[in-house]
Scaffold this active site. Structure first.
Site, PDB file in Angstrom:
ATOM      1  N   THR A   1     112.938  40.657  -7.728  1.00 24.54           N
ATOM      2  CA  THR A   1     111.604  41.070  -8.192  1.00 24.54           C
ATOM      3  C   THR A   1     111.253  42.373  -7.456  1.00 24.54           C
ATOM      4  OG1 THR A   1     110.387  39.976  -6.415  1.00 24.54           O
ATOM      5  CG2 THR A   1     110.958  38.620  -8.342  1.00 24.54           C
TER       6      THR A   1
ATOM      7  N   ALA B   1     112.902  32.021  -1.430  1.00 22.48           N
ATOM      8  CA  ALA B   1     112.389  32.743  -2.605  1.00 22.48           C
ATOM      9  C   ALA B   1     110.980  32.283  -2.959  1.00 22.48           C
ATOM     10  CB  ALA B   1     113.316  32.513  -3.806  1.00 22.48           C
TER      11      ALA B   1
ATOM     12  N   THR C   1     104.676  27.960   5.040  1.00 19.68           N
ATOM     13  CA  THR C   1     103.743  28.825   5.759  1.00 19.68           C
ATOM     14  C   THR C   1     102.612  28.020   6.396  1.00 19.68           C
ATOM     15  OG1 THR C   1     101.993  30.451   5.341  1.00 19.68           O
ATOM     16  CG2 THR C   1     102.707  29.180   3.456  1.00 19.68           C
ATOM     17  N   ASP C   2     102.050  28.575   7.466  1.00 21.30           N
ATOM     18  CA  ASP C   2     100.886  27.915   8.083  1.00 21.30           C
ATOM     19  C   ASP C   2      99.661  27.980   7.161  1.00 21.30           C
ATOM     20  OD1 ASP C   2     100.297  30.632   8.310  1.00 21.30           O
ATOM     21  OD2 ASP C   2      99.878  30.580  10.465  1.00 21.30           O
ATOM     22  N   GLU C   3      99.715  28.821   6.126  1.00 19.65           N
ATOM     23  CA  GLU C   3      98.543  28.984   5.258  1.00 19.65           C
ATOM     24  C   GLU C   3      98.230  27.717   4.469  1.00 19.65           C
ATOM     25  OE1 GLU C   3      98.179  32.819   3.329  1.00 19.65           O
ATOM     26  OE2 GLU C   3      99.458  33.748   4.835  1.00 19.65           O
TER      27      GLU C   3
ATOM     28  N   TYR D   1      98.070  31.626  -3.570  1.00 16.43           N
ATOM     29  CA  TYR D   1      99.378  31.663  -2.889  1.00 16.43           C
ATOM     30  C   TYR D   1      99.584  30.400  -2.058  1.00 16.43           C
ATOM     31  CZ  TYR D   1     102.604  32.523   0.975  1.00 16.43           C
ATOM     32  OH  TYR D   1     103.593  32.379   1.922  1.00 16.43           O
TER      33      TYR D   1
ATOM     34  N   LYS E   1     102.216  27.237  -2.442  1.00 17.97           N
ATOM     35  CA  LYS E   1     103.167  26.838  -1.388  1.00 17.97           C
ATOM     36  C   LYS E   1     102.944  25.364  -1.027  1.00 17.97           C
ATOM     37  CE  LYS E   1     105.861  28.928   0.607  1.00 17.97           C
ATOM     38  NZ  LYS E   1     107.294  29.281   0.343  1.00 17.97           N
TER      39      LYS E   1
ATOM     40  N   PRO F   1      93.033  50.598   4.969  1.00 22.02           N
ATOM     41  CA  PRO F   1      91.984  49.750   4.381  1.00 22.02           C
ATOM     42  C   PRO F   1      91.856  48.401   5.091  1.00 22.02           C
ATOM     43  CG  PRO F   1      93.948  49.751   2.991  1.00 22.02           C
ATOM     44  CD  PRO F   1      94.269  50.628   4.150  1.00 22.02           C
ATOM     45  N   VAL F   2      90.805  48.246   5.900  1.00 24.44           N
ATOM     46  CA  VAL F   2      90.571  46.998   6.630  1.00 24.44           C
ATOM     47  C   VAL F   2      89.589  46.140   5.833  1.00 24.44           C
ATOM     48  CG1 VAL F   2      89.555  46.029   8.736  1.00 24.44           C
ATOM     49  CG2 VAL F   2      91.076  48.028   8.873  1.00 24.44           C
TER      50      VAL F   2
ATOM     51  N   GLY G   1      87.696  34.711  -0.597  1.00 20.71           N
ATOM     52  CA  GLY G   1      88.227  33.491   0.030  1.00 20.71           C
ATOM     53  C   GLY G   1      89.065  33.759   1.275  1.00 20.71           C
TER      54      GLY G   1
HETATM   55  P1  NAD Z   1     109.241  38.550   0.028  1.00 21.19           P
HETATM   56  O1  NAD Z   1     108.183  38.673  -1.017  1.00 21.19           O
HETATM   57  O2  NAD Z   1     109.567  39.714   0.888  1.00 21.19           O
HETATM   58  O3  NAD Z   1     110.617  38.091  -0.643  1.00 21.19           O
HETATM   59  C1  NAD Z   1     110.662  37.129  -1.665  1.00 21.19           C
HETATM   60  C2  NAD Z   1     112.062  37.171  -2.273  1.00 21.19           C
HETATM   61  O4  NAD Z   1     112.122  36.140  -3.271  1.00 21.19           O
HETATM   62  C3  NAD Z   1     112.383  38.502  -2.976  1.00 21.19           C
HETATM   63  O5  NAD Z   1     113.692  38.918  -2.642  1.00 21.19           O
HETATM   64  C4  NAD Z   1     112.262  38.160  -4.452  1.00 21.19           C
HETATM   65  O6  NAD Z   1     113.111  38.961  -5.273  1.00 21.19           O
HETATM   66  C5  NAD Z   1     112.677  36.696  -4.460  1.00 21.19           C
HETATM   67  N1  NAD Z   1     112.112  35.962  -5.610  1.00 21.19           N
HETATM   68  C6  NAD Z   1     110.816  35.976  -6.028  1.00 21.19           C
HETATM   69  N2  NAD Z   1     110.691  35.236  -7.142  1.00 21.19           N
HETATM   70  C7  NAD Z   1     111.930  34.763  -7.431  1.00 21.19           C
HETATM   71  C8  NAD Z   1     112.436  33.911  -8.465  1.00 21.19           C
HETATM   72  N3  NAD Z   1     111.650  33.450  -9.441  1.00 21.19           N
HETATM   73  N4  NAD Z   1     113.747  33.609  -8.445  1.00 21.19           N
HETATM   74  C9  NAD Z   1     114.569  34.084  -7.473  1.00 21.19           C
HETATM   75  N5  NAD Z   1     114.151  34.895  -6.488  1.00 21.19           N
HETATM   76  C10 NAD Z   1     112.837  35.221  -6.462  1.00 21.19           C
HETATM   77  O7  NAD Z   1     108.793  37.281   0.908  1.00 21.19           O
HETATM   78  P2  NAD Z   1     108.961  37.024   2.474  1.00 21.19           P
HETATM   79  O8  NAD Z   1     107.795  37.601   3.182  1.00 21.19           O
HETATM   80  O9  NAD Z   1     110.333  37.364   2.895  1.00 21.19           O
HETATM   81  O10 NAD Z   1     108.778  35.434   2.501  1.00 21.19           O
HETATM   82  C11 NAD Z   1     109.897  34.572   2.323  1.00 21.19           C
HETATM   83  C12 NAD Z   1     109.440  33.123   2.398  1.00 21.19           C
HETATM   84  O11 NAD Z   1     108.842  32.857   3.652  1.00 21.19           O
HETATM   85  C13 NAD Z   1     108.405  32.751   1.344  1.00 21.19           C
HETATM   86  O12 NAD Z   1     108.700  31.461   0.873  1.00 21.19           O
HETATM   87  C14 NAD Z   1     107.089  32.759   2.109  1.00 21.19           C
HETATM   88  O13 NAD Z   1     106.171  31.850   1.544  1.00 21.19           O
HETATM   89  C15 NAD Z   1     107.552  32.299   3.478  1.00 21.19           C
HETATM   90  N6  NAD Z   1     106.720  32.766   4.604  1.00 21.19           N
HETATM   91  C16 NAD Z   1     106.420  34.111   4.717  1.00 21.19           C
HETATM   92  C17 NAD Z   1     105.666  34.548   5.810  1.00 21.19           C
HETATM   93  C18 NAD Z   1     105.344  36.011   5.987  1.00 21.19           C
HETATM   94  O14 NAD Z   1     104.588  36.352   6.900  1.00 21.19           O
HETATM   95  N7  NAD Z   1     105.907  36.917   5.209  1.00 21.19           N
HETATM   96  C19 NAD Z   1     105.209  33.626   6.763  1.00 21.19           C
HETATM   97  C20 NAD Z   1     105.538  32.274   6.604  1.00 21.19           C
HETATM   98  C21 NAD Z   1     106.299  31.862   5.523  1.00 21.19           C
HETATM   99  P1  TYD Z   2      98.604  39.914   4.938  1.00 23.19           P
HETATM  100  O1  TYD Z   2      99.618  40.763   5.608  1.00 23.19           O
HETATM  101  O2  TYD Z   2      98.369  40.097   3.474  1.00 23.19           O
HETATM  102  O3  TYD Z   2      98.995  38.399   5.279  1.00 23.19           O
HETATM  103  P2  TYD Z   2      98.165  37.018   4.995  1.00 23.19           P
HETATM  104  O4  TYD Z   2      97.018  37.288   4.150  1.00 23.19           O
HETATM  105  O5  TYD Z   2      99.201  36.187   4.299  1.00 23.19           O
HETATM  106  O6  TYD Z   2      97.788  36.493   6.349  1.00 23.19           O
HETATM  107  O7  TYD Z   2      97.215  40.122   5.667  1.00 23.19           O
HETATM  108  C1  TYD Z   2      97.074  39.898   7.071  1.00 23.19           C
HETATM  109  C2  TYD Z   2      95.619  40.109   7.416  1.00 23.19           C
HETATM  110  O8  TYD Z   2      95.284  41.489   7.214  1.00 23.19           O
HETATM  111  C3  TYD Z   2      94.656  39.322   6.536  1.00 23.19           C
HETATM  112  O9  TYD Z   2      93.544  38.895   7.327  1.00 23.19           O
HETATM  113  C4  TYD Z   2      94.192  40.335   5.499  1.00 23.19           C
HETATM  114  C5  TYD Z   2      94.207  41.633   6.276  1.00 23.19           C
HETATM  115  N1  TYD Z   2      94.491  42.861   5.466  1.00 23.19           N
HETATM  116  C6  TYD Z   2      93.622  43.964   5.539  1.00 23.19           C
HETATM  117  O10 TYD Z   2      92.609  43.945   6.259  1.00 23.19           O
HETATM  118  N2  TYD Z   2      93.912  45.074   4.785  1.00 23.19           N
HETATM  119  C7  TYD Z   2      95.007  45.128   3.974  1.00 23.19           C
HETATM  120  O11 TYD Z   2      95.205  46.167   3.286  1.00 23.19           O
HETATM  121  C8  TYD Z   2      95.905  44.000   3.922  1.00 23.19           C
HETATM  122  C9  TYD Z   2      97.119  44.010   3.046  1.00 23.19           C
HETATM  123  C10 TYD Z   2      95.604  42.875   4.696  1.00 23.19           C
END
Ligand code: NAD
Ligand code: TYD
Length: 339
Positions: free
Chosen positions: A36, A82, A125-127, A150, A154, A205-206, A275
Site C-alpha cells: 500500500t 500488516a 497496540t496499546d491504543e 484505528y 485493532k 502542525p501541533v 477524539g
Molecule cells: P505501516 O503502515 O508502516 O506498515 C503497514 C504495512 O502493512 C505496509 O507495508 C502495508 O503495505 C502493509 N499492508 C497494509 N494493508 C495490507 C493488506 N491488506 N494486505 C497486505 N499488506 C498490507 O505500519 P507500522 O507502523 O509498521 O505498524 C505495523 C504494525 O504494528 C501494525 O499492525 C500496527 O498496528 C502495529 N503497531 C504500530 C505502532 C506504531 O507506533 N507504528 C505501535 C504499536 C503497534
Molecule cells: P501519531 O504519530 O499519529 O501516533 P498515535 O496517534 O497513534 O499516537 O501521533 C502521535 C501524537 O502526535 C498524537 O498525540 C497526535 C500528535 N500529532 C500532532 O500533534 N500533529 C501531527 O501532525 C501528527 C501526525 C500527530
C-alpha cells in the site's frame, strides 16, 4: 531454521523486523505485503538478496490467494504486522481499517490454522486500552476501550486472535506496544513528519494544546520484544511492550527543532484530532519479569539517531512523500490549518 511468514514486512516496523531476523541469520523469512502507500520494498534493499529471504505481493483480505500462499510455502510461524496504521487516516475513512485489520486478520488466522502453523504472533497496540488520565499505566488486564476507528479495528483483530486460541486451540500470542519511532517510518506519523517539515523549513502542525502524552519506543527495541514473545511467549497470552519514555508532544517537537537548529516560530497549533486520546503509558513488567526484555535505548539517544537517519536519507522520504501522500496531506491538514 524456522520458516517465518511476516505480514507487512515492507512497512515501518515490519521492515525493521525482517532486517533484524535476516541479520541474525537463524531463520527463513517470507515477507507478504500488499505494498500500500505505506509499504516500500526499498526499506529492505540491504537484505533483499539474502538467500533466506523471499517476498510475495498479496493482500491479506484475499482469502483464496492467502490460502494458496500458505499451502505453497507452508510457513511454521506467522508474525502479523500488516495493518492500516494511521489514526488520522481512520478518522477520514475507516473502511480500509475494518477490511484489512479485522477481516484480513481473520483470513490469516484461518489459512494459518488450516495449514498447520504452530504459532501466530499478532502485533497490536496499546491504543486498544483507550486513554489514561494524568496517572496510571496500561497493564495486560486493563479494559479494552478503543476510541478511534484505528484502535477499534485493532481491538477487533485482537479479539479474533483471542477467539482462535479459545475456540480452536490455535497457538496465538498478542503483543501490545506503545508508539514507535526510528528509521523507515512513513513521514505521516508525529516524529518523522516533524523532522521532515523542520528540515524543509515548513510549519510543524501541533494538534490541540500539544500536551497529549505518548510513551515512545525505538523500533529496534520493539522488534526485539516481538521476537522474544515469538520465541518464548505462552500460547493465549498478551504481552505489553513499552519504552518507559513518556513525553508530551510539545517536548518531542521542541527536541526535533533543537536538533534541526530551527526556532519555535515553526510550531503551528492546529485544530485538534477528533477524539484525541490524552495519554498512553505502558506497564511492561510482565515481559520483563518473564523474559528479561526491556528497552535499551533512551528517548534522547533514539531521537538524535533517528533525526540523523532522516538527514542522511532525504531522498527516501522525499520519494515516499510524493504522489498519493500529497493528496492525504491536503485532506488532513487543509481544513485544520488556521484552526
Ligand atoms: P505501516 O503502515 O508502516 O506498515 C503497514 C504495512 O502493512 C505496509 O507495508 C502495508 O503495505 C502493509 N499492508 C497494509 N494493508 C495490507 C493488506 N491488506 N494486505 C497486505 N499488506 C498490507 O505500519 P507500522 O507502523 O509498521 O505498524 C505495523 C504494525 O504494528 C501494525 O499492525 C500496527 O498496528 C502495529 N503497531 C504500530 C505502532 C506504531 O507506533 N507504528 C505501535 C504499536 C503497534
Ligand atoms: P501519531 O504519530 O499519529 O501516533 P498515535 O496517534 O497513534 O499516537 O501521533 C502521535 C501524537 O502526535 C498524537 O498525540 C497526535 C500528535 N500529532 C500532532 O500533534 N500533529 C501531527 O501532525 C501528527 C501526525 C500527530
Amino acid at each position: 531454521m524456522t520458516r517465518i511468514l511476516v505480514t507487512g514486512g515492507a512497512g515501518f516496523i515490519g521492515s525493521n523486523y525482517v532486517r533484524m531476523l535476516l541479520e541474525r541469520g537463524e531463520d527463513e523469512v517470507l515477507n507478504l505485503d500488499a505494498l500500500t502507500y505505506a509499504g516500500n520494498l526499498e526499506n529492505l534493499a540491504e537484505v533483499e538478496d539474502s538467500p533466506a529471504y523471499s517476498f510475495v505481493k498479496a493482500d491479506i483480505r484475499d482469502a483464496e490467494r492467502i490460502q494458496a500462499i500458505f499451502e505453497q510455502h507452508r510457513p511454521e510461524v506467522v508474525v502479523h504486522f500488516a495493518a492500516e496504521s494511521h489514526v488520522d487516516r481512520s478518522v477520514l475513512d475507516a473502511t480500509e481499517f475494518v477490511q484489512t485489520n479485522v477481516v484480513g486478520t481473520q483470513v490469516l488466522l484461518d489459512a494459518a490454522r488450516r495449514t498447520g502453523v504452530t504459532r501466530f504472533v499478532h502485533v497490536s497496540t496499546d491504543e486498544v486500552y483507550g486513554s489514561l488520565g494524568d496517572t496510571g499505566l496500561f497493564t495486560e488486564d486493563s479494559p479494552l476501550q478503543p476510541n478511534s476507528p484505528y484502535s477499534a479495528s485493532k481491538t477487533g483483530s485482537d479479539l479474533l486472535v483471542r477467539a482462535a486460541y479459545h475456540t480452536h486451540g490455535f497457538d496465538t500470542v498478542i503483543t501490545r506496544c506503545s508508539n514507535n519511532y526510528g528509521p523507515y517510518q512513513f513521514p505521516e506519523k508525529l516524529i518523522p513528519l516533524m523532522i521532515a517539515n523542520a528540515l524543509e523549513g515548513k510549519k510543524l502542525p501541533v494538534y490541540g494544546d500539544g500536551k497529549n502524552v505518548r510513551d515512545w519506543i525505538h523500533v529496534r527495541d520493539h522488534c526485539e520484544g516481538v521476537d522474544v514473545v515469538r520465541r518464548r511467549g505462552q500460547a493465549g497470552e498478551v504481552y505489553n511492550l513499552g519504552g518507559n519514555s513518556e513525553r508530551q508532544n510539545l517536548q518531542v517537537v521542541r527536541g526535533i527543532l533543537e536538533l534541526a537548529g530551527k526556532g519555535e516560530e515553526l510550531i503551528e497549533y492546529v485544530t485538534d484530532r477528533p477524539g484525541h486520546d490524552r495519554r498512553y503509558a505502558i506497564d511492561a513488567s510482565k515481559v520483563q519479569a518473564e523474559f528479561g526484555w526491556e528497552p535499551t535505548m533512551t528517548f534522547e539517544q533514539g531521537l538524535e539517531e533517528t533525526f540523523r537517519w532522516y538527514v542522511d536519507h532525504r531522498d527516501w522520504w522525499e520519494r515516499v512523500r510524493s504522489g498519493a501522500y500529497q493528496d492525504y496531506y491536503a485532506r488532513n491538514y487543509g481544513a485544520r490549518l488556521g484552526g
